[in-house]
Design a protein around this motif. Structure first.
Motif, PDB file in Angstrom:
ATOM      1  N   MET A   6       8.370  76.052 147.752  1.00  9.90           N
ATOM      2  CA  MET A   6       7.758  76.450 146.542  1.00  9.90           C
ATOM      3  C   MET A   6       6.316  76.418 146.723  1.00  9.90           C
ATOM      4  O   MET A   6       5.656  75.520 146.803  1.00  9.90           O
ATOM      5  CB  MET A   6       8.235  75.581 145.436  1.00  9.90           C
ATOM      6  N   ALA A   7       5.527  77.487 146.355  1.00  5.40           N
ATOM      7  CA  ALA A   7       3.965  77.636 146.485  1.00  5.40           C
ATOM      8  C   ALA A   7       3.379  77.319 145.191  1.00  5.40           C
ATOM      9  O   ALA A   7       4.284  77.786 144.239  1.00  5.40           O
ATOM     10  CB  ALA A   7       3.634  78.768 147.070  1.00  5.40           C
ATOM     11  N   GLN A   8       2.349  76.957 144.960  1.00  4.80           N
ATOM     12  CA  GLN A   8       1.470  76.879 143.898  1.00  4.80           C
ATOM     13  C   GLN A   8       0.534  78.338 143.800  1.00  4.80           C
ATOM     14  O   GLN A   8      -0.360  78.167 144.746  1.00  4.80           O
ATOM     15  CB  GLN A   8       0.481  75.503 143.838  1.00  4.80           C
ATOM     16  N   ILE A   9       0.749  78.885 142.841  1.00  2.00           N
ATOM     17  CA  ILE A   9       0.061  80.133 142.665  1.00  2.00           C
ATOM     18  C   ILE A   9      -0.834  79.865 141.525  1.00  2.00           C
ATOM     19  O   ILE A   9      -0.531  79.848 140.257  1.00  2.00           O
ATOM     20  CB  ILE A   9       1.015  81.310 142.587  1.00  2.00           C
TER      21      ILE A   9
ATOM     22  N   ALA B 135       6.268  86.192 140.434  1.00  2.00           N
ATOM     23  CA  ALA B 135       6.115  85.042 141.216  1.00  2.00           C
ATOM     24  C   ALA B 135       7.210  83.801 140.545  1.00  2.00           C
ATOM     25  O   ALA B 135       7.679  83.198 141.536  1.00  2.00           O
ATOM     26  CB  ALA B 135       4.792  84.523 141.025  1.00  2.00           C
ATOM     27  N   THR B 136       7.314  83.773 139.440  1.00  2.00           N
ATOM     28  CA  THR B 136       8.419  82.640 138.974  1.00  2.00           C
ATOM     29  C   THR B 136       9.724  82.991 139.402  1.00  2.00           C
ATOM     30  O   THR B 136      10.475  82.297 139.858  1.00  2.00           O
ATOM     31  CB  THR B 136       8.044  82.865 137.299  1.00  2.00           C
TER      32      THR B 136
ATOM     33  N   HIS C 299       8.158  80.308 142.403  1.00  2.00           N
ATOM     34  CA  HIS C 299       6.791  79.820 142.876  1.00  2.00           C
ATOM     35  C   HIS C 299       6.481  78.841 141.477  1.00  2.00           C
ATOM     36  O   HIS C 299       6.974  79.142 140.326  1.00  2.00           O
ATOM     37  CB  HIS C 299       5.842  80.768 143.186  1.00  2.00           C
ATOM     38  N   ARG C 300       5.570  78.007 141.644  1.00  2.00           N
ATOM     39  CA  ARG C 300       4.926  77.456 140.335  1.00  2.00           C
ATOM     40  C   ARG C 300       3.692  78.091 140.167  1.00  2.00           C
ATOM     41  O   ARG C 300       2.776  78.224 141.076  1.00  2.00           O
ATOM     42  CB  ARG C 300       4.801  75.757 140.794  1.00  2.00           C
TER      43      ARG C 300
ATOM     44  N   ASP D  89      -1.966  77.445 146.728  1.00  2.00           N
ATOM     45  CA  ASP D  89      -1.435  77.863 147.878  1.00  2.00           C
ATOM     46  C   ASP D  89      -1.861  79.472 148.044  1.00  2.00           C
ATOM     47  O   ASP D  89      -2.264  79.915 149.351  1.00  2.00           O
ATOM     48  CB  ASP D  89       0.124  77.960 148.176  1.00  2.00           C
TER      49      ASP D  89
ATOM     50  N   LEU E 241       3.213  87.210 148.526  1.00  2.00           N
ATOM     51  CA  LEU E 241       3.033  85.639 148.245  1.00  2.00           C
ATOM     52  C   LEU E 241       3.804  85.024 149.491  1.00  2.00           C
ATOM     53  O   LEU E 241       4.621  85.324 149.770  1.00  2.00           O
ATOM     54  CB  LEU E 241       3.283  85.292 147.090  1.00  2.00           C
TER      55      LEU E 241
END
Length: 424
Positions: free
Chosen positions: A1-4, A20-21, A25-26, A256, A423
């Motif tokens: 899980m990436a922080q976007i 993205a969700t 991803h967060r 990220d 992403l």
């Protein structure tokens, strides 16, 4: 899980955040304004009898070919049929002349509509049918440097004036003499021969009868909040810095990856300190922009259709008028749209009122005029647009980013989904 991080909460930013969700991803969304929606947002207009109405900063027309936009609306809980007024492609003028397609499958709808166009003689109709056949046989392709006007060489002047030029300025917000023939052909291909959306043909006009904020921005914000994502309004990002080989910091917060979904001039500001973004910034700086003016006016007149085309000219800047009383707004409220308009707001307003009065609509009075000076990029032949990839972990999306579409809601949504797919 990436922080976007997503910078910008217009339609592109919200589409990117939702996509993205969905990918797990967060997401943290940063929006400088207090209102969501970017250049497709709602605002209050004072009414002559007192009170206000929630309208839009400009009139937007969706079409049945906007498949990704309509799918996104459904994803966040908005049923398009409940907020959009649908009708087959219709370009009628106040005198009743013009084109109206039937609710038939493509391309029969276009062929019948051309054959039955009012005010066109046989030579006018034949010239359009020949041109349409020529474009289709060429696979809706032309030289990259060809303008729409050059593309229409041999077309009857009346058809050029009453069909091609209104369609061109509505879709590309650029006059036919300067607009990209290749992009115009792509719009024609997808709108006249695309799959459409359920009961709607691809060329059908979908006119909002709810404020633009209800079409996507508010529902997207609720959808994101329900999934624990962060949406910060009134937060203009001050700094963007690299954090390691592919990480980034937005106002000091680590992420990220970052999606730039803000206007090109805002993206250039944030990227200015970054040598790795010099090539991207040069392309963004090369974009010219076109304005759109919307004159909201009162009148006792009810139009025969929710939307009429207008004959524009040097002193008559409006190409369309919307009857907001038929589109969920107060009765007696008209919206005149002057795309690619020039001049000061007061001058455009005076010209639009004179244009309405010349039609015999002498009771039309201006209420408020909204001018978006940089509403869209100028869709010029051979235009090079900035790419999606800016640097490792740094992506851009928006209707101006590299892609096949002009500056439209569909272009913004498709750009956002393409960026989100890259992403990490």
């Amino acid at each position: 899980m990436a922080q976007i991080a997503v910078i910008g909460a217009g339609w592109a930013g919200l589409a990117a955040a939702v996509t993205a969700t969905q990918a797990g991803h967060r997401v943290s969304v940063f929006e400088a304004a207090r209102t969501l929606g970017g250049r497709a947002r709602s605002l209050e207009v004072a009414l002559p009898e007192g009170g206000t109405a929630l309208l839009d900063n400009g009139q937007h027309i969706l079409i049945g070919a906007y498949g990704r936009t309509l799918a996104l609306m459904r994803t966040v809980g908005v049923e398009p049929a409940q907020v959009l007024h649908a009708l087959p492609l219709t370009l009628r003028f106040p005198d009743g002349t013009g084109l109206a397609l039937p609710a038939w499958p493509a391309p029969l709808d276009a062929a019948w509509g051309i054959a039955r166009a009012r005010g066109w003689d046989a030579r006018d109709k034949a010239s359009l049918l020949r041109a349409a056949l020529r474009w289709r046989l060429a696979g809706f392709q032309c030289a990259p440097d060809q303008t729409v006007l050059a593309l229409c060489d041999g077309l009857a002047p009346r058809v050029l004036r009453e069909l091609v030029e209104p369609l061109c300025v509505a879709a590309l917000n650029t006059p036919a003499a300067r607009a990209s023939g290749q992009v115009f052909l792509r719009v024609l291909r997808d709108s006249l021969f695309g799959p459409g959306d359920g009961a709607w043909g691809s060329s059908w006009l979908l006119l909002p009868h709810a404020p633009l904020g209800e079409l996507l921005p508010q529902a997207a914000a609720r959808w994101l909040a329900a999934r624990g994502q962060v949406l910060a309004t009134g937060h203009r990002v001050a700094s963007l810095a690299q954090d390691g080989p592919s990480g980034w910091r937005v106002d000091g917060q680590p992420f990220d990856a970052v999606l730039l979904a803000c206007p090109p001039w805002e993206a250039q500001r944030l990227l200015a300190p970054l040598p790795c973004a010099a090539a991207w910034r040069a392309l963004a700086q090369g974009l010219a922009h076109e304005p759109i003016a919307t004159v909201y006016a009162s009148s006792r007149r009810r139009l025969p259709l929710p939307l009429l085309a207008l004959r524009d000219g040097p002193d008559a800047p409006a190409q369309y008028v919307f009857d907001r009383g038929q589109l969920g707004g107060p009765q007696g409220l008209l919206a005149f749209v002057a795309s690619a308009s020039r001049g000061a707001r007061e001058a455009v307003e005076r010209q639009v009122l004179a244009q309405a009065h010349a039609l015999g609509w002498t009771d039309v009075r201006a209420l408020q005029t909204v001018v978006e000076k940089r509403a869209t990029f100028a869709c010029l032949p051979g235009l090079r647009r900035p790419p999606v990839r800016v640097a490792p972990g740094l992506l851009a999306c928006g209707d101006y980013v590299e892609g096949p579409y002009p500056a439209t809601l569909e272009g913004a949504v498709r750009s956002a989904e393409a960026a989100a797919a890259l992403l990490p």
